[in-house]
Design a protein around this motif. Structure first.
Motif, PDB file in Angstrom:
ATOM      1  N   ARG A  79       2.376  17.871  17.071  1.00 48.98           N
ATOM      2  CA  ARG A  79       2.931  16.830  16.207  1.00 48.98           C
ATOM      3  C   ARG A  79       1.881  15.844  15.698  1.00 48.98           C
ATOM      4  NH1 ARG A  79       7.427  15.948  20.436  1.00 48.98           N
ATOM      5  NH2 ARG A  79       5.864  14.520  21.210  1.00 48.98           N
ATOM      6  N   ILE A  80       0.609  16.202  15.750  1.00 48.09           N
ATOM      7  CA  ILE A  80      -0.444  15.254  15.399  1.00 48.09           C
ATOM      8  C   ILE A  80      -0.331  14.797  13.950  1.00 48.09           C
ATOM      9  CG2 ILE A  80      -2.182  16.975  14.782  1.00 48.09           C
ATOM     10  CD1 ILE A  80      -2.843  13.724  16.718  1.00 48.09           C
ATOM     11  N   ASP A  81       0.051  15.681  13.040  1.00 45.39           N
ATOM     12  CA  ASP A  81       0.146  15.290  11.633  1.00 45.39           C
ATOM     13  C   ASP A  81       1.248  14.256  11.409  1.00 45.39           C
ATOM     14  OD1 ASP A  81      -1.972  16.913  10.871  1.00 45.39           O
ATOM     15  OD2 ASP A  81      -0.671  18.636  10.469  1.00 45.39           O
ATOM     16  N   GLU A  82       2.388  14.416  12.085  1.00 45.29           N
ATOM     17  CA  GLU A  82       3.450  13.410  11.960  1.00 45.29           C
ATOM     18  C   GLU A  82       3.032  12.092  12.594  1.00 45.29           C
ATOM     19  OE1 GLU A  82       4.707  16.439  13.741  1.00 45.29           O
ATOM     20  OE2 GLU A  82       4.904  17.389  11.789  1.00 45.29           O
ATOM     21  N   THR A  83       2.245  12.161  13.658  1.00 48.78           N
ATOM     22  CA  THR A  83       1.822  10.946  14.349  1.00 48.78           C
ATOM     23  C   THR A  83       0.876  10.122  13.498  1.00 48.78           C
ATOM     24  OG1 THR A  83       2.039  12.087  16.469  1.00 48.78           O
ATOM     25  CG2 THR A  83       0.769  10.059  16.459  1.00 48.78           C
ATOM     26  N   VAL A  84      -0.086  10.769  12.845  1.00 48.22           N
ATOM     27  CA  VAL A  84      -1.104  10.017  12.104  1.00 48.22           C
ATOM     28  C   VAL A  84      -0.621   9.560  10.730  1.00 48.22           C
ATOM     29  CG1 VAL A  84      -3.022  11.104  13.325  1.00 48.22           C
ATOM     30  CG2 VAL A  84      -2.227  12.082  11.169  1.00 48.22           C
ATOM     31  N   THR A  85       0.548   9.998  10.273  1.00 45.55           N
ATOM     32  CA  THR A  85       1.011   9.563   8.950  1.00 45.55           C
ATOM     33  C   THR A  85       1.255   8.065   8.898  1.00 45.55           C
ATOM     34  OG1 THR A  85       3.290  10.077   9.534  1.00 45.55           O
ATOM     35  CG2 THR A  85       2.070  11.749   8.316  1.00 45.55           C
ATOM     36  N   ARG A  86       1.541   7.435  10.016  1.00 50.51           N
ATOM     37  CA  ARG A  86       1.816   5.998  10.002  1.00 50.51           C
ATOM     38  C   ARG A  86       0.545   5.146   9.957  1.00 50.51           C
ATOM     39  NH1 ARG A  86       2.870   7.189  15.675  1.00 50.51           N
ATOM     40  NH2 ARG A  86       1.465   5.960  16.935  1.00 50.51           N
ATOM     41  N   VAL A 112      -7.174   6.962  12.278  1.00 50.47           N
ATOM     42  CA  VAL A 112      -6.837   8.380  12.484  1.00 50.47           C
ATOM     43  C   VAL A 112      -7.885   9.013  13.395  1.00 50.47           C
ATOM     44  CG1 VAL A 112      -6.570  10.619  11.364  1.00 50.47           C
ATOM     45  CG2 VAL A 112      -5.606   8.580  10.301  1.00 50.47           C
ATOM     46  N   ARG A 113      -9.164   8.762  13.092  1.00 50.14           N
ATOM     47  CA  ARG A 113     -10.233   9.338  13.921  1.00 50.14           C
ATOM     48  C   ARG A 113     -10.193   8.801  15.354  1.00 50.14           C
ATOM     49  NH1 ARG A 113     -13.877  12.402  11.274  1.00 50.14           N
ATOM     50  NH2 ARG A 113     -13.825  12.307   8.997  1.00 50.14           N
ATOM     51  N   ASP A 165     -12.168  16.164  11.546  1.00 49.49           N
ATOM     52  CA  ASP A 165     -12.299  16.328  10.098  1.00 49.49           C
ATOM     53  C   ASP A 165     -11.094  17.050   9.494  1.00 49.49           C
ATOM     54  OD1 ASP A 165     -14.754  15.034  10.083  1.00 49.49           O
ATOM     55  OD2 ASP A 165     -15.859  16.905  10.428  1.00 49.49           O
ATOM     56  N   GLU A 166     -10.565  18.060  10.197  1.00 52.49           N
ATOM     57  CA  GLU A 166      -9.382  18.781   9.709  1.00 52.49           C
ATOM     58  C   GLU A 166      -8.163  17.866   9.688  1.00 52.49           C
ATOM     59  OE1 GLU A 166      -8.613  22.294  11.935  1.00 52.49           O
ATOM     60  OE2 GLU A 166     -10.523  23.217  11.425  1.00 52.49           O
ATOM     61  N   VAL A 167      -7.989  17.082  10.758  1.00 55.76           N
ATOM     62  CA  VAL A 167      -6.842  16.175  10.831  1.00 55.76           C
ATOM     63  C   VAL A 167      -6.939  15.126   9.728  1.00 55.76           C
ATOM     64  CG1 VAL A 167      -5.661  14.460  12.263  1.00 55.76           C
ATOM     65  CG2 VAL A 167      -6.509  16.559  13.298  1.00 55.76           C
ATOM     66  N   VAL A 168      -8.145  14.591   9.500  1.00 57.58           N
ATOM     67  CA  VAL A 168      -8.325  13.588   8.449  1.00 57.58           C
ATOM     68  C   VAL A 168      -8.066  14.201   7.079  1.00 57.58           C
ATOM     69  CG1 VAL A 168     -10.060  12.161   7.297  1.00 57.58           C
ATOM     70  CG2 VAL A 168      -9.839  12.089   9.775  1.00 57.58           C
ATOM     71  N   ALA A 169      -8.507  15.441   6.849  1.00 57.38           N
ATOM     72  CA  ALA A 169      -8.269  16.102   5.564  1.00 57.38           C
ATOM     73  C   ALA A 169      -6.766  16.287   5.331  1.00 57.38           C
ATOM     74  CB  ALA A 169      -8.990  17.445   5.517  1.00 57.38           C
ATOM     75  N   ARG A 170      -6.033  16.713   6.349  1.00 59.03           N
ATOM     76  CA  ARG A 170      -4.581  16.863   6.209  1.00 59.03           C
ATOM     77  C   ARG A 170      -3.914  15.508   5.989  1.00 59.03           C
ATOM     78  NH1 ARG A 170      -5.162  20.532  10.724  1.00 59.03           N
ATOM     79  NH2 ARG A 170      -4.159  18.975  12.035  1.00 59.03           N
ATOM     80  N   TRP A 171      -4.434  14.459   6.663  1.00 61.38           N
ATOM     81  CA  TRP A 171      -3.903  13.103   6.507  1.00 61.38           C
ATOM     82  C   TRP A 171      -4.095  12.634   5.066  1.00 61.38           C
ATOM     83  CZ3 TRP A 171      -6.745   8.490   5.674  1.00 61.38           C
ATOM     84  CH2 TRP A 171      -6.007   7.319   5.772  1.00 61.38           C
ATOM     85  N   HIS A 172      -5.301  12.860   4.501  1.00 61.03           N
ATOM     86  CA  HIS A 172      -5.561  12.484   3.108  1.00 61.03           C
ATOM     87  C   HIS A 172      -4.642  13.248   2.154  1.00 61.03           C
ATOM     88  CE1 HIS A 172      -8.828   9.636   3.183  1.00 61.03           C
ATOM     89  NE2 HIS A 172      -9.540  10.394   3.992  1.00 61.03           N
TER      90      HIS A 172
END
Length: 166
Positions: A77-84, A91-92, A122-129
């Motif tokens: 669920r990391i992508d849902e978590t970092v959206t806020r 995020v990092r 870097d992947e998580v940040v790219a998806r966040w962007h």
């Protein structure tokens, strides 16, 4: 005494019997109401009281999972978590904190074995962007026509033409 040998009564049974005779149980909340889930058709859930307690107290059901499963669900669920989060730095930081718990778990595993790996920041940040851009694009109002006028297909005059009345 309803199937109980009248020669022997345990102290607990005696205390309950005396309390019933005194009427101590007559004004309990829920008196005369059915037990929760008593009329349900289907398999009986032996953990109904645990589920009810968690629901009343507002505790998520994930809190009862073993640490390895909790960590795996958090990774999923990391992508849902970092959206806020509003900035990349936060995020990092969050990804680094989750990765430190992953490393701790890999050093001292507990619970069932589930595939767990460190996150690539870097992947998580790219998806966040990308998700952030999708939300911004959805929030932008669509233009009506090729110009900026209010009628579709009609191009509005520029500010210079409006200034001189042309």
């Amino acid at each position: 005494m309803n199937g109980v040998d009248p020669r022997f009564e345990s102290p607990v049974d005696q205390a309950i019997r005396e309390a019933v005779e005194r009427g101590d149980f007559d004004d309990l909340p829920g008196k005369g109401k059915p037990l929760p889930g008593a009329g349900r058709i289907g398999p009986v859930d032996e953990n109904w009281w645990i589920r009810g307690y968690l629901e009343r107290e507002g505790v998520p059901g994930d809190a009862l999972l073993p640490p390895s499963l909790q960590l795996r669900k958090e990774l999923d669920r990391i992508d849902e978590t970092v959206t806020r989060f509003v900035d990349e730095r936060r995020v990092r930081e969050h990804v680094e904190e989750v990765n430190s718990r992953v490393v701790d778990h890999m050093r001292h595993p507990t619970g069932p074995r589930v595939p767990i790996r460190r996150l690539d920041a870097d992947e998580v940040v790219a998806r966040w962007h990308a998700a952030r851009e999708r939300r911004r694009a959805a929030a932008r109002p669509a233009t009506v026509g090729p110009g900026t006028g209010s009628e579709p297909g009609r191009r509005s005059r520029g500010w210079w033409a409006r200034l001189f009345g042309r």
